[in-house]
Enzyme design. Structure first.
Site, PDB file in Angstrom:
ATOM      1  N   ASN A  49       0.867  -1.176  -0.043  1.00  0.00           N
ATOM      2  CA  ASN A  49       0.100  -0.045   0.085  1.00  0.00           C
ATOM      3  C   ASN A  49       0.826   1.158   0.013  1.00  0.00           C
ATOM      4  O   ASN A  49       0.463   2.409   0.583  1.00  0.00           O
ATOM      5  CB  ASN A  49      -0.989   0.044   1.166  1.00  0.00           C
ATOM      6  N   LYS A 137       2.931 -13.238  -3.285  1.00  0.00           N
ATOM      7  CA  LYS A 137       3.746 -12.281  -3.809  1.00  0.00           C
ATOM      8  C   LYS A 137       5.130 -11.964  -3.297  1.00  0.00           C
ATOM      9  O   LYS A 137       6.291 -11.904  -3.947  1.00  0.00           O
ATOM     10  CB  LYS A 137       2.888 -11.127  -4.220  1.00  0.00           C
ATOM     11  N   HIS A 157       0.377  -4.748 -10.954  1.00  0.00           N
ATOM     12  CA  HIS A 157       0.752  -4.451 -12.214  1.00  0.00           C
ATOM     13  C   HIS A 157       0.602  -5.832 -13.012  1.00  0.00           C
ATOM     14  O   HIS A 157      -0.170  -5.836 -14.204  1.00  0.00           O
ATOM     15  CB  HIS A 157       1.769  -3.885 -12.665  1.00  0.00           C
TER      16      HIS A 157
END
Ligand code: SF4
Length: 237
Positions: A49, A137, A157
């Site tokens: 974030n 991730k 992305h």
């Protein structure tokens, strides 16, 4: 789940084609050096974030105040929080960092990920993911950057572009996207694919207003909104 074949091409072929185009336009990305795995893990936790600049600033501030990871582990959570405040969600991130550092010391008798390095990829991912706050991730980024494992981590992305290119179903989560793409990442090219998709997502296939008129992947894209974008921004190059 059924493989996303399109235009008579398999998913592996489509990933290869896109990688070639990305490397042709943006260059092949090569992993350099051997960064410290604990640094990469903490840096990736900080990146949630926020943007890269604020993440890096928070990381630098933290390391200035607490030069060793054992200093971070020993510090009161509030002081860690203060040091990383600029990156947002500081209370949560400070708590996670301390928990993970404590886990390493407990599990490996050292604040280090050396023992994870020797595991095969699936086991290493699973072990890192067993920690609260470490998703697939983050785990994949550590393996790819610190040890050069041939993975393409799925961040915001890569997730968005994979869906727009029709590599995965529109409804696929980031985690599912990672699993679906993993067997199709061209051998030895996980890093280049990941870094090139990041660059492409930051410059052309933007989240809100993708520059479809400037897009060199236009022919490879199956996003329904692209024609509408062209009407507004001009023809593809
Ligand atoms: Fe992204 Fe538009 Fe290119 Fe498709 S055509 S990949 S949506 S920029």
């Amino acid at each position: 789940m059924k493989e996303q074949n399109r235009n008579g091409k398999s998913l592996s072929e489509r990933l290869r084609t896109v990688l070639l185009l990305l490397e042709e336009r943006q260059g092949e990305k090569i992993r350099e050096g051997s960064p410290e795995p604990v640094d990469i893990l903490m840096l990736t936790l900080l990146s949630q974030n926020t943007n890269d600049a604020l993440r890096d600033k928070a990381f630098a501030q933290l390391r200035r105040r607490f030069p060793r990871w054992s200093d971070v582990l020993a510090a009161p959570t509030e002081q860690i929080e203060e040091s990383i405040r600029i990156a947002g969600l500081s209370r949560q991130k400070a708590a996670r960092m301390k928990e993970i550092l404590a886990w390493m010391r407990e599990e490996f008798a050292d604040i280090s990920l050396k023992r994870v390095e020797n595991l095969e990829t699936e086991a290493a991912l699973a072990l890192l993911k067993s920690q609260k706050g470490v998703g697939i991730k983050t785990a994949a980024v550590v393996l790819m950057i610190a040890w050069g494992r041939d993975l393409c981590p799925v961040d915001t992305h890569v997730h968005r572009i994979s869906r727009r290119l029709g590599w995965v179903p529109e409804t696929a989560s980031a985690e599912k996207t990672f699993e679906l793409l993993k067997p199709h990442v061209p051998a030895g090219k996980g890093y280049s694919l990941h870094m090139n998709l990041l660059q492409f997502g930051r410059t052309i296939c933007l989240a809100r207003n993708p520059l479809c008129g400037d897009c060199f992947l236009y022919e490879e894209c199956f996003w329904e909104g692209k024609a509408q974008r062209i009407a507004r921004t001009g023809t593809p190059r």
